[in-house]
Motif scaffolding. Structure first.
Motif, mmCIF file in Angstrom:
data_model
loop_
_atom_site.group_PDB
_atom_site.id
_atom_site.type_symbol
_atom_site.label_atom_id
_atom_site.label_comp_id
_atom_site.label_asym_id
_atom_site.label_seq_id
_atom_site.Cartn_x
_atom_site.Cartn_y
_atom_site.Cartn_z
ATOM 1 N N ILE A 63 -6.913 -3.845 -9.962
ATOM 2 C CA ILE A 63 -6.705 -3.665 -8.921
ATOM 3 C C ILE A 63 -6.209 -2.282 -8.885
ATOM 4 C CG2 ILE A 63 -6.345 -4.926 -6.874
ATOM 5 C CD1 ILE A 63 -7.310 -6.682 -8.013
ATOM 6 N N ALA A 64 -4.590 -2.109 -9.407
ATOM 7 C CA ALA A 64 -3.595 -1.528 -9.498
ATOM 8 C C ALA A 64 -4.095 0.302 -9.260
ATOM 9 C CB ALA A 64 -2.640 -1.943 -9.730
ATOM 10 N N THR A 65 -4.708 -0.135 -10.139
ATOM 11 C CA THR A 65 -5.320 1.834 -11.225
ATOM 12 C C THR A 65 -6.440 2.364 -9.884
ATOM 13 O OG1 THR A 65 -5.173 1.076 -13.210
ATOM 14 C CG2 THR A 65 -6.376 2.431 -12.793
ATOM 15 N N GLY A 66 -7.629 0.867 -9.305
ATOM 16 C CA GLY A 66 -7.763 1.417 -8.654
ATOM 17 C C GLY A 66 -7.508 1.720 -7.533
ATOM 18 N N VAL A 67 -6.525 1.287 -6.473
ATOM 19 C CA VAL A 67 -5.382 1.521 -6.154
ATOM 20 C C VAL A 67 -5.126 3.312 -6.100
ATOM 21 C CG1 VAL A 67 -3.684 1.669 -4.153
ATOM 22 C CG2 VAL A 67 -5.125 -0.301 -4.707
ATOM 23 N N SER A 68 -4.664 3.539 -6.986
ATOM 24 C CA SER A 68 -3.966 4.842 -7.276
ATOM 25 C C SER A 68 -5.532 5.869 -7.532
ATOM 26 C CB SER A 68 -3.360 4.533 -9.236
ATOM 27 O OG SER A 68 -2.915 5.772 -9.350
ATOM 28 N N ALA A 69 -6.314 5.491 -8.079
ATOM 29 C CA ALA A 69 -7.941 6.228 -7.904
ATOM 30 C C ALA A 69 -8.585 6.760 -6.890
ATOM 31 C CB ALA A 69 -9.007 5.454 -9.102
ATOM 32 N N GLN A 70 -7.874 6.066 -5.551
ATOM 33 C CA GLN A 70 -8.162 6.625 -4.242
ATOM 34 C C GLN A 70 -7.365 7.860 -4.103
ATOM 35 O OE1 GLN A 70 -6.916 5.150 -1.203
ATOM 36 N NE2 GLN A 70 -8.644 5.965 -0.240
ATOM 37 N N GLY A 71 -6.529 6.964 -4.068
ATOM 38 C CA GLY A 71 -5.661 8.212 -4.034
ATOM 39 C C GLY A 71 -4.956 9.286 -4.811
ATOM 40 N N MET A 72 -5.648 9.617 -5.656
ATOM 41 C CA MET A 72 -6.186 10.951 -6.087
ATOM 42 C C MET A 72 -7.387 11.081 -5.598
ATOM 43 S SD MET A 72 -3.743 11.609 -7.995
ATOM 44 C CE MET A 72 -4.679 12.952 -9.388
ATOM 45 N N TRP A 73 -7.916 10.434 -5.400
ATOM 46 C CA TRP A 73 -9.517 11.115 -4.941
ATOM 47 C C TRP A 73 -9.024 11.596 -3.272
ATOM 48 C CZ3 TRP A 73 -14.868 11.499 -4.814
ATOM 49 C CH2 TRP A 73 -15.623 11.419 -3.978
ATOM 50 N N ALA A 149 2.006 0.722 -6.524
ATOM 51 C CA ALA A 149 0.755 0.093 -7.670
ATOM 52 C C ALA A 149 0.422 0.941 -8.933
ATOM 53 C CB ALA A 149 -0.582 1.154 -6.080
ATOM 54 N N PRO A 150 0.491 2.773 -8.941
ATOM 55 C CA PRO A 150 0.362 3.338 -10.522
ATOM 56 C C PRO A 150 1.412 2.233 -11.296
ATOM 57 C CG PRO A 150 -0.019 4.527 -8.840
ATOM 58 C CD PRO A 150 0.615 3.464 -8.122
ATOM 59 N N LEU A 151 2.314 2.631 -11.026
ATOM 60 C CA LEU A 151 4.460 1.200 -11.028
ATOM 61 C C LEU A 151 3.978 -0.138 -11.537
ATOM 62 C CD1 LEU A 151 6.957 3.153 -9.863
ATOM 63 C CD2 LEU A 151 6.177 3.806 -11.479
#
Length: 420
Positions: A63-73, A149-151
Motif C-alpha cells: 500500500i505504501a509503495t502504491g502511494v509512492s507510485a501515485q506521487g511519481m505519476w 509513505a516510501p519510508l
C-alpha cells in the motif's frame, strides 16, 4: 439533463450499440471476476505457510509503495511532461527498482546471511522516490505525507528482513547495551537472575544481619562508647528478629550456613591483602609421588578392615551448635578431598581423628562421600585390580569373610591378601 436521462436517451437512440456495449461489459465483468478469484486463490496459497506478521508487513508495504507510485505519476506528468503511453511506462521505474532490490536482498539473506549492497539500494532508492514525490506537492501536509509513505514501506521491508535474519541465523544483528531490561536491573526494579521474590528477600535479610554483626564487632574492637554499642546491638537484634521471622533462619540449615558464610567473609576482609593467588598461566606443578609404604603385617591388616564392618558400639554424638557443626563438616570435607586427590580413601576413624568428631558422625559422612565418582573409581579399581573390597553400601559384592579387607592407602594389595 440528469445522467440517467442521458443513458435512457442513448439506449433509445442506439439500441444496437447499447446491446454490443452491454455484452462486452458483461464479458469483461466475468473475466474480472475469474481473474480476481484466481488472484485470491494465489494469495491464499502464498500466505498459507507464512506467519501473519509477514503477510501484514507485505500488504502494508505494498500500500505504501502504491502511494509512492501515485506521487511519481503526478511528478512525471507535471514536472517531466510525460503523457499517454510514455507516462504509463516510465512513471514507476523507481518503485520497480525498489522491489527488484528488495527481492535480491532477500535472496542474499537466504544464501549469504546478509542483505549486502541491495539492502542499501532499497533505502537509497526509497529516499529518492520520497524526495521526488514531495517536490510536486501542493501543500506542506502533502509533502510530508509523500515523504513518509516510501519510508514506511522501506521500514516494513527492513523489519521483515530482520525477522528473516533471526529465523535463518538464530541471532539478531546487534546486542544493544542500553535495553529496558538492563535499565530496570540497574535502578533495582528488576532481578537479573531467576531467583524468586522470597529468595531475594531472604538474601537481603541475611545480608542485613551479617552487616549489622560486622558493625557491632568493629565498634567493640575500636573501643566505641556504650551508647554506640547499644544502638548497634539494637539494630543487630532487630535484623536478627526479622530474619528469624521471615526467612525461617532458626530451622533452615542452608540459610544458616549462608549466614555463617557471609559473616566469615565480612570478618576476614583484611585477609585478602595477604593472599598469594596462583598465576593462571603458570604451568601446573606435578603432584609429588606418594611415599612407598612397607608391606603390611597381620596387625596392620586388621586395622585396614573397613570400620563399617567393625561391630564397635559408638558413643552418641555430643550436642553441638549449628556453627560448630558446619565448621566440622567443612574441615572433614576438606580432609576427604585432600586424601582423594592423593588416591587414598580415608576410613571413618581417620576422619574422626583428624577433625575431632565422634566416630558415628564420621561414619555417616563417609557413607555419603564414598558414593561420589572419584571415591567410587578408587574403590572399584582396588577391587578389579587386587580384589580389595570396600564393604557397606558400595560396592555390594559378597566375598569370603577372610577377604573382607579394604586397602585404600596404596599398599601392596597382593601382600595384604597374602597376609590375610
Amino acid at each position: 439533463m440528469p445522467p440517467i436521462d442521458q443513458i435512457t436517451a442513448f439506449v433509445s437512440a442506439n439500441p444496437v450499440e447499447t446491446i454490443i456495449i452491454s455484452v462486452i461489459s458483461l464479458v469483461l465483468l466475468v473475466l474480472a471476476f475469474f481473474a480476481l478469484r484466481a488472484l485470491i486463490r494465489l494469495f491464499r496459497r502464498w500466505a498459507a505457510g507464512r506467519p501473519t506478521e509477514d503477510v501484514l508487513t507485505i500488504v502494508a508495504a505494498s500500500i505504501a509503495t502504491g502511494v509512492s507510485a501515485q506521487g511519481m505519476w503526478r511528478f512525471s506528468g507535471d514536472v517531466l511532461g510525460f503523457d499517454g503511453p510514455l507516462r504509463l511506462l516510465l512513471f514507476a521505474f523507481i518503485e520497480v527498482a525498489v522491489i527488484t532490490s528488495a527481492v535480491r536482498a532477500r535472496r542474499n539473506m537466504r544464501e549469504n546471511y546478509s542483505a549486502g549492497i541491495d539492502g542499501l539500494a532499497v533505502w537509497v532508492l526509497t529516499s529518492l522516490s520520497a524526495v521526488l514525490s514531495s517536490m510536486d506537492a501542493r501543500s506542506v501536509a502533502e509533502a510530508v505525507f509523500r515523504l513518509a509513505a516510501p519510508l514506511v514501506a522501506a521500514w516494513l521491508w527492513e523489519r521483515g528482513m530482520a525477522i528473516e535474519r533471526v529465523r535463518i541465523t538464530g541471532r539478531g544483528r546487534i546486542n544493544w547495551r542500553l535495553t529496558p531490561e538492563r535499565v530496570l536491573v540497574r535502578i533495582g526494579l528488576a532481578e537479573a537472575s531467576d531467583r524468586t521474590a522470597s529468595e531475594v528477600d531472604a538474601h537481603r535479610r541475611l545480608t542485613r544481619v551479617a552487616l549489622a554483626a560486622k558493625r557491632v564487632r568493629a565498634l567493640r574492637e575500636a573501643g566505641a562508647s556504650d551508647r554506640k554499642l547499644r544502638v548497634a546491638m539494637a539494630k543487630l537484634d532487630k535484623a536478627m528478629d526479622q530474619a528469624v521471622e521471615y526467612t525461617g533462619l532458626a530451622v533452615d540449615e542452608k540459610r544458616q550456613e549462608a549466614l555463617l558464610s557471609q559473616i566469615g567473609a565480612l570478618y576476614n576482609t583484611s585477609a585478602l591483602i595477604d593472599l598469594a593467588p596462583p598465576v593462571p598461566w603458570a604451568p601446573e606443578p606435578e603432584p609429588p609421588a606418594p611415599p612407598a609404604l612397607p608391606a603390611p603385617t597381620a596387625p596392620t591388616i586388621a586395622e585396614l578392615i573397613d570400620d563399617e564392618e567393625e561391630d564397635i558400639p559408638a558413643e552418641p554424638a555430643p550436642p553441638v551448635d549449628t556453627a560448630q557443626r558446619a565448621a566440622q563438616l567443612r574441615a572433614a570435607r576438606q580432609y576427604w578431598d585432600q586424601q582423594i586427590a592423593r588416591k587414598y580413601v580415608p576410613r571413618a576413624a581417620d576422619i574422626a581423628q583428624e577433625v575431632g568428631i565422634p566416630l558415628m558422625v564420621a561414619k555417616e559422612w563417609r557413607a555419603l562421600w564414598k558414593l561420589e565418582p572419584q571415591a567410587y573409581a578408587l574403590i572399584e579399581a582396588a577391587f578389579r585390580e587386587h580384589g580389595i573390597v570396600d564393604t557397606g553400601t558400595f560396592p555390594a559384592i559378597e566375598v569370603p569373610e577372610r577377604a573382607r579387607v579394604l586397602v585404600v592407602n596404596g599398599s601392596a594389595p597382593g601382600s595384604a591378601a597374602h597376609d590375610s
